[in-house]
Scaffold this motif. Structure first.
Motif, PDB file in Angstrom:
ATOM      1  N   GLY A 141       0.819  -1.205   0.000  1.00 33.71           N
ATOM      2  CA  GLY A 141       0.000   0.000   0.000  1.00 33.71           C
ATOM      3  C   GLY A 141       0.847   1.246   0.000  1.00 33.71           C
ATOM      4  N   ARG A 142       0.184   2.382  -0.159  1.00 35.11           N
ATOM      5  CA  ARG A 142       0.889   3.668  -0.231  1.00 35.11           C
ATOM      6  C   ARG A 142       0.634   4.550   0.989  1.00 35.11           C
ATOM      7  NH1 ARG A 142       4.637   2.983  -3.651  1.00 35.11           N
ATOM      8  NH2 ARG A 142       4.791   5.217  -4.025  1.00 35.11           N
ATOM      9  N   ARG A 143      -0.484   4.342   1.668  1.00 34.86           N
ATOM     10  CA  ARG A 143      -0.820   5.164   2.834  1.00 34.86           C
ATOM     11  C   ARG A 143      -0.823   4.249   4.049  1.00 34.86           C
ATOM     12  NH1 ARG A 143      -2.379  10.203   1.712  1.00 34.86           N
ATOM     13  NH2 ARG A 143      -3.415  10.425   3.730  1.00 34.86           N
ATOM     14  N   VAL A 144       0.139   4.482   4.923  1.00 38.81           N
ATOM     15  CA  VAL A 144       0.469   3.523   5.984  1.00 38.81           C
ATOM     16  C   VAL A 144       0.116   4.102   7.345  1.00 38.81           C
ATOM     17  CG1 VAL A 144       2.287   2.097   6.991  1.00 38.81           C
ATOM     18  CG2 VAL A 144       2.394   2.734   4.559  1.00 38.81           C
ATOM     19  N   PHE A 145      -0.600   3.335   8.136  1.00 41.79           N
ATOM     20  CA  PHE A 145      -0.826   3.680   9.540  1.00 41.79           C
ATOM     21  C   PHE A 145       0.220   2.943  10.365  1.00 41.79           C
ATOM     22  CE2 PHE A 145      -3.632   2.928  13.497  1.00 41.79           C
ATOM     23  CZ  PHE A 145      -3.072   4.027  14.138  1.00 41.79           C
ATOM     24  N   LEU A 146       1.155   3.706  10.930  1.00 43.92           N
ATOM     25  CA  LEU A 146       2.202   3.134  11.776  1.00 43.92           C
ATOM     26  C   LEU A 146       1.730   3.154  13.224  1.00 43.92           C
ATOM     27  CD1 LEU A 146       5.681   4.548  10.638  1.00 43.92           C
ATOM     28  CD2 LEU A 146       4.818   2.210  10.432  1.00 43.92           C
ATOM     29  N   SER A 147       1.426   1.992  13.748  1.00 45.69           N
ATOM     30  CA  SER A 147       1.002   1.879  15.141  1.00 45.69           C
ATOM     31  C   SER A 147       1.980   0.952  15.859  1.00 45.69           C
ATOM     32  CB  SER A 147      -0.426   1.319  15.219  1.00 45.69           C
ATOM     33  OG  SER A 147      -0.842   1.182  16.561  1.00 45.69           O
ATOM     34  N   SER A 148       3.255   1.314  15.757  1.00 47.61           N
ATOM     35  CA  SER A 148       4.306   0.438  16.276  1.00 47.61           C
ATOM     36  C   SER A 148       5.231   1.142  17.256  1.00 47.61           C
ATOM     37  CB  SER A 148       5.137  -0.120  15.108  1.00 47.61           C
ATOM     38  OG  SER A 148       5.601   0.926  14.273  1.00 47.61           O
ATOM     39  N   GLY A 149       4.817   2.315  17.745  1.00 45.60           N
ATOM     40  CA  GLY A 149       5.628   3.022  18.725  1.00 45.60           C
ATOM     41  C   GLY A 149       6.578   4.018  18.086  1.00 45.60           C
ATOM     42  N   ARG A 150       6.798   5.134  18.767  1.00 41.80           N
ATOM     43  CA  ARG A 150       7.598   6.207  18.177  1.00 41.80           C
ATOM     44  C   ARG A 150       9.059   5.825  17.995  1.00 41.80           C
ATOM     45  NH1 ARG A 150      10.426   9.369  22.104  1.00 41.80           N
ATOM     46  NH2 ARG A 150       9.985   8.692  24.239  1.00 41.80           N
ATOM     47  N   GLN A 151       9.582   4.927  18.833  1.00 44.69           N
ATOM     48  CA  GLN A 151      10.997   4.589  18.733  1.00 44.69           C
ATOM     49  C   GLN A 151      11.305   3.739  17.511  1.00 44.69           C
ATOM     50  OE1 GLN A 151      11.749   2.867  22.619  1.00 44.69           O
ATOM     51  NE2 GLN A 151      12.437   4.838  23.399  1.00 44.69           N
ATOM     52  N   GLY A 152      10.274   3.156  16.901  1.00 40.32           N
ATOM     53  CA  GLY A 152      10.516   2.335  15.728  1.00 40.32           C
ATOM     54  C   GLY A 152      10.295   3.038  14.406  1.00 40.32           C
ATOM     55  N   ILE A 153       9.892   4.318  14.446  1.00 35.08           N
ATOM     56  CA  ILE A 153       9.578   5.023  13.204  1.00 35.08           C
ATOM     57  C   ILE A 153      10.814   5.180  12.326  1.00 35.08           C
ATOM     58  CG2 ILE A 153       8.743   7.225  12.268  1.00 35.08           C
ATOM     59  CD1 ILE A 153       6.879   7.435  14.638  1.00 35.08           C
ATOM     60  N   ALA A 154      11.988   5.253  12.935  1.00 31.26           N
ATOM     61  CA  ALA A 154      13.220   5.428  12.163  1.00 31.26           C
ATOM     62  C   ALA A 154      13.432   4.315  11.154  1.00 31.26           C
ATOM     63  CB  ALA A 154      14.416   5.517  13.105  1.00 31.26           C
ATOM     64  N   ALA A 155      12.883   3.125  11.415  1.00 30.65           N
ATOM     65  CA  ALA A 155      13.054   2.006  10.484  1.00 30.65           C
ATOM     66  C   ALA A 155      12.411   2.287   9.133  1.00 30.65           C
ATOM     67  CB  ALA A 155      12.468   0.732  11.092  1.00 30.65           C
ATOM     68  N   PHE A 156      11.529   3.268   9.053  1.00 29.85           N
ATOM     69  CA  PHE A 156      10.807   3.577   7.821  1.00 29.85           C
ATOM     70  C   PHE A 156      11.269   4.890   7.193  1.00 29.85           C
ATOM     71  CE2 PHE A 156       8.266   1.118  10.762  1.00 29.85           C
ATOM     72  CZ  PHE A 156       7.809   0.067   9.973  1.00 29.85           C
ATOM     73  N   ALA A 157      12.327   5.491   7.739  1.00 28.62           N
ATOM     74  CA  ALA A 157      12.759   6.827   7.315  1.00 28.62           C
ATOM     75  C   ALA A 157      13.221   6.864   5.864  1.00 28.62           C
ATOM     76  CB  ALA A 157      13.882   7.320   8.230  1.00 28.62           C
ATOM     77  N   HIS A 158      13.666   5.743   5.334  1.00 27.85           N
ATOM     78  CA  HIS A 158      14.195   5.730   3.968  1.00 27.85           C
ATOM     79  C   HIS A 158      13.114   5.561   2.910  1.00 27.85           C
ATOM     80  CE1 HIS A 158      13.692   1.541   5.113  1.00 27.85           C
ATOM     81  NE2 HIS A 158      13.746   1.209   3.830  1.00 27.85           N
ATOM     82  N   LEU A 159      11.881   5.351   3.305  1.00 29.30           N
ATOM     83  CA  LEU A 159      10.796   5.102   2.359  1.00 29.30           C
ATOM     84  C   LEU A 159      10.162   6.424   1.945  1.00 29.30           C
ATOM     85  CD1 LEU A 159       9.192   1.947   4.037  1.00 29.30           C
ATOM     86  CD2 LEU A 159      10.697   2.033   2.037  1.00 29.30           C
ATOM     87  N   ASP A 160      10.626   6.975   0.842  1.00 29.15           N
ATOM     88  CA  ASP A 160      10.158   8.292   0.425  1.00 29.15           C
ATOM     89  C   ASP A 160       8.972   8.233  -0.525  1.00 29.15           C
ATOM     90  OD1 ASP A 160      11.436   7.298  -1.784  1.00 29.15           O
ATOM     91  OD2 ASP A 160      12.930   8.892  -1.930  1.00 29.15           O
ATOM     92  N   GLY A 161       8.526   7.027  -0.894  1.00 25.14           N
ATOM     93  CA  GLY A 161       7.396   6.931  -1.796  1.00 25.14           C
ATOM     94  C   GLY A 161       6.077   6.658  -1.111  1.00 25.14           C
ATOM     95  N   ARG A 202      -7.570   7.630   4.782  1.00 26.14           N
ATOM     96  CA  ARG A 202      -7.491   6.776   3.589  1.00 26.14           C
ATOM     97  C   ARG A 202      -6.342   5.764   3.687  1.00 26.14           C
ATOM     98  NH1 ARG A 202      -6.000   9.753  -0.497  1.00 26.14           N
ATOM     99  NH2 ARG A 202      -5.556  11.657   0.674  1.00 26.14           N
ATOM    100  N   ILE A 203      -6.253   5.139   4.846  1.00 23.80           N
ATOM    101  CA  ILE A 203      -5.195   4.166   5.092  1.00 23.80           C
ATOM    102  C   ILE A 203      -5.452   2.898   4.269  1.00 23.80           C
ATOM    103  CG2 ILE A 203      -4.124   2.707   6.860  1.00 23.80           C
ATOM    104  CD1 ILE A 203      -3.476   5.711   7.086  1.00 23.80           C
ATOM    105  N   ASP A 204      -4.381   2.364   3.675  1.00 21.00           N
ATOM    106  CA  ASP A 204      -4.548   1.107   2.956  1.00 21.00           C
ATOM    107  C   ASP A 204      -3.642  -0.012   3.458  1.00 21.00           C
ATOM    108  OD1 ASP A 204      -2.153   2.050   1.813  1.00 21.00           O
ATOM    109  OD2 ASP A 204      -3.171   2.690  -0.019  1.00 21.00           O
ATOM    110  N   VAL A 205      -2.831   0.243   4.488  1.00 18.45           N
ATOM    111  CA  VAL A 205      -2.057  -0.814   5.130  1.00 18.45           C
ATOM    112  C   VAL A 205      -1.701  -0.355   6.545  1.00 18.45           C
ATOM    113  CG1 VAL A 205       0.121   0.050   4.152  1.00 18.45           C
ATOM    114  CG2 VAL A 205      -0.014  -2.301   4.980  1.00 18.45           C
ATOM    115  N   VAL A 206      -1.726  -1.291   7.478  1.00 17.50           N
ATOM    116  CA  VAL A 206      -1.451  -1.003   8.892  1.00 17.50           C
ATOM    117  C   VAL A 206      -0.208  -1.760   9.317  1.00 17.50           C
ATOM    118  CG1 VAL A 206      -2.328  -1.208  11.258  1.00 17.50           C
ATOM    119  CG2 VAL A 206      -3.904  -0.651   9.381  1.00 17.50           C
ATOM    120  N   VAL A 207       0.633  -1.119  10.128  1.00 16.90           N
ATOM    121  CA  VAL A 207       1.808  -1.772  10.717  1.00 16.90           C
ATOM    122  C   VAL A 207       1.675  -1.723  12.233  1.00 16.90           C
ATOM    123  CG1 VAL A 207       4.320  -1.768  10.982  1.00 16.90           C
ATOM    124  CG2 VAL A 207       3.292  -1.124   8.790  1.00 16.90           C
TER     125      VAL A 207
END
Length: 259
Positions: A141-161, A202-207
């Motif tokens: 998906g393209r619109r992601v709901f990150l519900s995995s804690g603030r300390q783990g957000i850095a793991a997704f920092a490289h995803l610019d699309g 308009r979330i289409d994938v949840v983490v």
């Protein structure tokens, strides 16, 4: 979760119990033990949340300085039993507690709520880490709901699309994804609220992490109803050889046997 009757089963002797907490279970255990004659209960919080929900009774905030520091604290404070009621993903603290308990001979119990369980209709993708979750996302998906804690957000920092919606108690720190919206909020969350959140953004994938419990579970139901894929990060194992209780009642029974 049932709450034990703290007046019906006193501990065998005056004792000092350290609860490694910060979770719902840690607060509930402190409340269940509060007021027992001759019993000192100290709840320890890591201090990673600016305004934590404090348990009843004695509280210390901050780290111990690794397993050696924790072992010294157990000796200095004459601790008779430790309950590791930390978050299921606090693997570092659980590891340190196991080493400190082994070094001092203090009995240690892991109080760990059961994980989430999939039901028919779920579209779960189980992954071993947040890094693996980030690798999987672009195909889901393209619109992601990150519900995995603030300390783990850095793991997704490289995803610019991708566009990310993250929810956390406190603001996350860099590095962060280029397209990120942050909601500062604290559970428990309702099913109606989670449905509205996923639709509005308009979330289409949840983490999410397999943290278990009821406070954040409604998002899984909402995702199932909407047919959304959910990337679930599997929880780390409990240190080998330790007793485990799934709820506060089990932890109290263990303390009554061990103290």
């Amino acid at each position: 979760m049932s709450r034990p009757d703290r007046a019906s089963a006193p501990l065998h002797r005056p004792t000092h119990v350290l609860v490694l907490g910060g979770t719902t279970e840690g607060r509930a255990l402190a409340a269940a033990l509060d007021g027992r004659p001759g019993l000192r209960v100290t709840s320890s919080l890591a201090g990673r949340v600016a305004r934590p929900r404090l348990p009843v009774g004695e509280v210390r905030i901050g780290g111990f300085g690794g397993p050696d520091g924790l072992a010294d604290w157990l000796r200095t404070e004459a601790v008779d039993a430790v309950v590791d009621a930390t978050h299921p993903f606090a693997a570092g603290m659980s590891h340190n507690a196991a080493l400190a308990a082994a070094a001092t001979g203090v009995p240690l119990l892991v109080l760990r709520r059961p994980g989430f369980a999939p039901v028919p209709g779920d579209r779960w993708h189980l992954v071993p880490s947040l890094t693996a979750a980030a690798e999987l996302l672009p195909g889901l998906g393209r619109r992601v709901f990150l519900s995995s804690g603030r300390q783990g957000i850095a793991a997704f920092a490289h995803l610019d699309g991708l566009h990310f919606l993250a929810r956390s108690v406190d603001p996350p720190e860099p590095p962060l994804p280029p397209s990120l919206q942050v909601l500062l909020d604290r559970g428990p969350f309702t099913l109606d609220g989670e449905r509205a959140l996923l639709r509005e953004h308009r979330i289409d994938v949840v983490v999410t992490k397999d943290s278990g419990g009821t406070a954040t579970a409604p998002k899984l139901t909402a995702a199932r109803e909407l047919g959304l894929p959910v990337v679930v990060v599997e929880r780390p194992p409990v240190p080998a050889g330790l007793p485990v209780a799934p709820d506060v009642a089990g932890a109290v029974r263990w303390l009554e046997r061990s103290a």
